[in-house]
Design a protein around this motif. Structure first.
Motif, PDB file in Angstrom:
ATOM      1  N   ASN A   1       0.838  -1.192   0.000  1.00  0.00           N
ATOM      2  CA  ASN A   1       0.000   0.000   0.000  1.00  0.00           C
ATOM      3  C   ASN A   1       0.880   1.251   0.000  1.00  0.00           C
ATOM      4  OD1 ASN A   1       0.668   0.632   2.868  1.00  0.00           O
ATOM      5  ND2 ASN A   1      -0.569  -1.200   3.285  1.00  0.00           N
ATOM      6  N   VAL A   2       0.235   2.393  -0.119  1.00  0.00           N
ATOM      7  CA  VAL A   2       0.935   3.675  -0.223  1.00  0.00           C
ATOM      8  C   VAL A   2       1.767   3.976   1.021  1.00  0.00           C
ATOM      9  CG1 VAL A   2       0.581   6.173  -0.342  1.00  0.00           C
ATOM     10  CG2 VAL A   2      -0.728   4.653  -1.849  1.00  0.00           C
ATOM     11  N   LEU A   3       1.202   3.736   2.191  1.00  0.00           N
ATOM     12  CA  LEU A   3       1.899   4.041   3.438  1.00  0.00           C
ATOM     13  C   LEU A   3       3.159   3.202   3.582  1.00  0.00           C
ATOM     14  CD1 LEU A   3       1.911   5.684   6.015  1.00  0.00           C
ATOM     15  CD2 LEU A   3       0.492   3.911   7.096  1.00  0.00           C
ATOM     16  N   GLU A   4       3.067   1.903   3.273  1.00  0.00           N
ATOM     17  CA  GLU A   4       4.237   1.027   3.363  1.00  0.00           C
ATOM     18  C   GLU A   4       5.330   1.488   2.403  1.00  0.00           C
ATOM     19  OE1 GLU A   4       5.639  -3.564   2.424  1.00  0.00           O
ATOM     20  OE2 GLU A   4       3.508  -3.035   2.288  1.00  0.00           O
ATOM     21  N   CYS A   5       4.936   1.874   1.199  1.00  0.00           N
ATOM     22  CA  CYS A   5       5.894   2.347   0.206  1.00  0.00           C
ATOM     23  C   CYS A   5       6.592   3.602   0.702  1.00  0.00           C
ATOM     24  CB  CYS A   5       5.180   2.623  -1.118  1.00  0.00           C
ATOM     25  SG  CYS A   5       6.273   3.203  -2.431  1.00  0.00           S
ATOM     26  N   ALA A   6       5.822   4.553   1.228  1.00  0.00           N
ATOM     27  CA  ALA A   6       6.392   5.810   1.710  1.00  0.00           C
ATOM     28  C   ALA A   6       7.381   5.561   2.854  1.00  0.00           C
ATOM     29  CB  ALA A   6       5.276   6.743   2.170  1.00  0.00           C
ATOM     30  N   ARG A   7       6.992   4.697   3.792  1.00  0.00           N
ATOM     31  CA  ARG A   7       7.871   4.397   4.924  1.00  0.00           C
ATOM     32  C   ARG A   7       9.159   3.725   4.480  1.00  0.00           C
ATOM     33  NH1 ARG A   7       3.444   1.811   9.169  1.00  0.00           N
ATOM     34  NH2 ARG A   7       2.719   3.786  10.095  1.00  0.00           N
ATOM     35  N   THR A   8       9.055   2.764   3.569  1.00  0.00           N
ATOM     36  CA  THR A   8      10.225   2.020   3.113  1.00  0.00           C
ATOM     37  C   THR A   8      11.192   2.910   2.352  1.00  0.00           C
ATOM     38  OG1 THR A   8       8.879   0.009   2.946  1.00  0.00           O
ATOM     39  CG2 THR A   8      11.004   0.013   1.803  1.00  0.00           C
ATOM     40  N   VAL A   9      10.654   3.710   1.431  1.00  0.00           N
ATOM     41  CA  VAL A   9      11.494   4.616   0.645  1.00  0.00           C
ATOM     42  C   VAL A   9      12.207   5.604   1.569  1.00  0.00           C
ATOM     43  CG1 VAL A   9      11.492   6.468  -1.076  1.00  0.00           C
ATOM     44  CG2 VAL A   9      10.118   4.406  -1.455  1.00  0.00           C
ATOM     45  N   TYR A  10      11.485   6.135   2.545  1.00  0.00           N
ATOM     46  CA  TYR A  10      12.078   7.100   3.478  1.00  0.00           C
ATOM     47  C   TYR A  10      13.175   6.443   4.328  1.00  0.00           C
ATOM     48  CZ  TYR A  10      12.573  10.442   7.283  1.00  0.00           C
ATOM     49  OH  TYR A  10      13.081  11.326   8.191  1.00  0.00           O
ATOM     50  N   ALA A  11      12.900   5.213   4.796  1.00  0.00           N
ATOM     51  CA  ALA A  11      13.869   4.511   5.646  1.00  0.00           C
ATOM     52  C   ALA A  11      15.143   4.163   4.886  1.00  0.00           C
ATOM     53  CB  ALA A  11      13.233   3.240   6.212  1.00  0.00           C
ATOM     54  N   ARG A  12      15.006   3.785   3.623  1.00  0.00           N
ATOM     55  CA  ARG A  12      16.162   3.339   2.839  1.00  0.00           C
ATOM     56  C   ARG A  12      16.922   4.478   2.169  1.00  0.00           C
ATOM     57  NH1 ARG A  12      13.590  -1.875  -0.432  1.00  0.00           N
ATOM     58  NH2 ARG A  12      13.365  -3.265   1.379  1.00  0.00           N
ATOM     59  N   GLU A  13      16.192   5.502   1.738  1.00  0.00           N
ATOM     60  CA  GLU A  13      16.820   6.537   0.913  1.00  0.00           C
ATOM     61  C   GLU A  13      16.703   7.945   1.480  1.00  0.00           C
ATOM     62  OE1 GLU A  13      15.748   5.912  -3.327  1.00  0.00           O
ATOM     63  OE2 GLU A  13      14.713   4.130  -2.580  1.00  0.00           O
ATOM     64  N   GLY A  14      15.888   8.121   2.521  1.00  0.00           N
ATOM     65  CA  GLY A  14      15.744   9.429   3.121  1.00  0.00           C
ATOM     66  C   GLY A  14      14.777  10.336   2.370  1.00  0.00           C
ATOM     67  N   MET A  15      14.576  11.532   2.883  1.00  0.00           N
ATOM     68  CA  MET A  15      13.646  12.486   2.286  1.00  0.00           C
ATOM     69  C   MET A  15      14.051  12.894   0.876  1.00  0.00           C
ATOM     70  SD  MET A  15      10.827  14.138   2.591  1.00  0.00           S
ATOM     71  CE  MET A  15      10.460  13.974   4.356  1.00  0.00           C
ATOM     72  N   ILE A  16      15.355  12.848   0.572  1.00  0.00           N
ATOM     73  CA  ILE A  16      15.832  13.253  -0.742  1.00  0.00           C
ATOM     74  C   ILE A  16      15.199  12.439  -1.852  1.00  0.00           C
ATOM     75  CG2 ILE A  16      17.822  11.693  -0.677  1.00  0.00           C
ATOM     76  CD1 ILE A  16      17.699  15.217  -2.262  1.00  0.00           C
ATOM     77  N   ALA A  17      14.827  11.180  -1.559  1.00  0.00           N
ATOM     78  CA  ALA A  17      14.224  10.323  -2.579  1.00  0.00           C
ATOM     79  C   ALA A  17      12.922  10.892  -3.123  1.00  0.00           C
ATOM     80  CB  ALA A  17      13.974   8.924  -2.003  1.00  0.00           C
ATOM     81  N   PHE A  18      12.209  11.630  -2.281  1.00  0.00           N
ATOM     82  CA  PHE A  18      10.920  12.186  -2.697  1.00  0.00           C
ATOM     83  C   PHE A  18      11.070  13.469  -3.506  1.00  0.00           C
ATOM     84  CE2 PHE A  18       9.948   9.818   1.256  1.00  0.00           C
ATOM     85  CZ  PHE A  18       9.042   8.908   0.728  1.00  0.00           C
ATOM     86  N   TYR A  19      12.286  14.047  -3.491  1.00  0.00           N
ATOM     87  CA  TYR A  19      12.469  15.318  -4.191  1.00  0.00           C
ATOM     88  C   TYR A  19      13.661  15.339  -5.143  1.00  0.00           C
ATOM     89  CZ  TYR A  19       8.765  17.626  -1.625  1.00  0.00           C
ATOM     90  OH  TYR A  19       7.530  17.975  -1.141  1.00  0.00           O
ATOM     91  N   VAL A  20      14.364  14.190  -5.299  1.00  0.00           N
ATOM     92  CA  VAL A  20      15.506  14.165  -6.200  1.00  0.00           C
ATOM     93  C   VAL A  20      15.079  14.476  -7.630  1.00  0.00           C
ATOM     94  CG1 VAL A  20      15.353  11.677  -6.688  1.00  0.00           C
ATOM     95  CG2 VAL A  20      17.569  12.865  -6.872  1.00  0.00           C
ATOM     96  N   SER A  21      13.834  14.163  -7.981  1.00  0.00           N
ATOM     97  CA  SER A  21      13.343  14.414  -9.333  1.00  0.00           C
ATOM     98  C   SER A  21      12.640  15.756  -9.481  1.00  0.00           C
ATOM     99  CB  SER A  21      12.370  13.303  -9.745  1.00  0.00           C
ATOM    100  OG  SER A  21      11.221  13.326  -8.909  1.00  0.00           O
ATOM    101  N   TYR A  22      12.522  16.524  -8.376  1.00  0.00           N
ATOM    102  CA  TYR A  22      11.769  17.776  -8.429  1.00  0.00           C
ATOM    103  C   TYR A  22      12.344  18.780  -9.432  1.00  0.00           C
ATOM    104  CZ  TYR A  22       9.384  22.041  -6.844  1.00  0.00           C
ATOM    105  OH  TYR A  22       8.662  23.202  -6.791  1.00  0.00           O
ATOM    106  N   PRO A  23      13.677  19.015  -9.464  1.00  0.00           N
ATOM    107  CA  PRO A  23      14.210  19.924 -10.489  1.00  0.00           C
ATOM    108  C   PRO A  23      13.893  19.444 -11.908  1.00  0.00           C
ATOM    109  CG  PRO A  23      15.838  19.562  -8.775  1.00  0.00           C
ATOM    110  CD  PRO A  23      14.734  18.566  -8.527  1.00  0.00           C
ATOM    111  N   THR A  24      14.026  18.117 -12.129  1.00  0.00           N
ATOM    112  CA  THR A  24      13.700  17.567 -13.442  1.00  0.00           C
ATOM    113  C   THR A  24      12.210  17.699 -13.725  1.00  0.00           C
ATOM    114  OG1 THR A  24      15.501  15.971 -13.242  1.00  0.00           O
ATOM    115  CG2 THR A  24      13.831  15.519 -14.909  1.00  0.00           C
ATOM    116  N   THR A  25      11.402  17.464 -12.698  1.00  0.00           N
ATOM    117  CA  THR A  25       9.954  17.607 -12.859  1.00  0.00           C
ATOM    118  C   THR A  25       9.609  19.022 -13.293  1.00  0.00           C
ATOM    119  OG1 THR A  25       9.497  15.917 -11.181  1.00  0.00           O
ATOM    120  CG2 THR A  25       7.725  17.470 -11.672  1.00  0.00           C
TER     121      THR A  25
END
Length: 312
Positions: A152-176
């Protein structure tokens, strides 16, 4: 004898609040993303670098058939909750900012076309909305890829944050932003142009909004596909088995990886499903937005002072 004057619903009444645009934008965003979500899932898979053998597709129809038969229809909707959660507030902010900036830059003044004003207003809108939507988009694409393990969405968000940190959610923001600013400038300018050509009087006309939205979406989607391929690489890098892709952390490096892997043709991967999804989804988005803006402000227009309704 006094006669009733037409009031252009595009120019919101003075007694109308920003709430009308926010509600209309939120409903439009949810409708746009949810309805065309399966095509977006196919687009994401076709853009993945070094996909598994089970996720190599020869076209949209082939991808749809294989996913449906081997993984089930529900797979095409994996991650849709993330889009629904983010699209409402993001699109409310998006259209609210657009209408405010459109008025600020003078796009509502006088007759004729104002492509620069509409384009700049669209750019401002996407900077604001993408800042809110980017994390939801990352989660969505992580759940769309072949072999995704997230339930589910919550599990994905928690896992990504735990493994890669907050940067994972915004590394594509400049490209976006590099992609969506030109996308929205092309889309808004094209939409306003086609809308005024097809409907010079500016009255509410669903057919006009559908056609203008569809054409604008197709043009903007095709023009910005190369940047969308780059964005997909950055947002799904954590799922890749390629060390270089996993460690990719910027626009230039992503461009280099794609070019070295597939050459120029690598930048048009997924262009068909991208256009196929954006053409109807943009038509839906604008149609829903214009309808709810018209519907919500109808009450406000009925309360306008008599001097705006009557001519002598």
């Amino acid at each position: 004898m006094p006669e009733l004057l037409e009031h252009d619903y595009e120019a919101l009444p003075e007694n109308s609040s920003l709430t009308a645009n926010l509600i209309a934008g939120a409903l439009a965003g949810i409708g746009e993303h949810a309805i065309m979500y399966p095509i977006d899932s196919i687009k994401t898979r076709m853009q993945i670098i070094n996909p598994t053998p089970q996720a190599v597709y020869t076209g949209v129809a082939n991808a749809f058939s294989r996913i449906y038969t081997t993984e089930g229809a529900r797979t095409l909707w994996r991650g849709v909750n993330s889009v629904v959660l983010g699209a409402g507030p993001a699109h409310a902010l998006y259209f609210g900012t657009y209408e405010m900036c459109k008025d600020l830059f003078g796009a509502n003044q006088g007759e004729g076309h104002h492509p620069i004003a509409h384009g700049v207003a669209g750019a401002c809108a996407t900077i604001a909305s993408d800042a809110l939507m980017n994390p939801f988009d990352v989660i969505k694409q992580r759940m769309q890829v072949h072999g995704s393990i997230y339930k589910n969405v919550l599990e994905c968000a928690r896992t990504v944050y735990a493994r890669e940190g907050m940067i994972a959610f915004y590394v594509s923001y400049p490209t976006t932003l590099t992609m969506t600013i030109p996308f929205q400038m092309v889309q808004f300018s094209s939409y306003e142009y086609f809308r005024k050509v097809l409907n010079p009087k500016g009255t509410y006309d669903p057919k006009t909004h559908m056609i203008a939205g569809g054409l604008a979406g197709a043009i903007a989607a095709a023009a910005t596909t190369p940047l969308d391929v780059v964005k997909t690489l950055l947002q799904t890098r954590g799922n890749s088995s390629d060390i270089r892709v996993r460690n990719c952390n910027g626009l230039i490096e992503a461009f280099r990886i794609i070019y070295e892997k597939d050459g120029v043709k690598g930048f048009v991967r997924g262009i068909r499903p991208r256009v196929l999804s954006h053409m109807p989804s943009t038509a839906i988005c604008w149609s829903v937005y214009e309808y709810f803006k018209w519907f919500i402000t109808k009450h406000d227009r009925n309360k306008l002072p008599d001097k705006l309704h009557l001519s002598h």
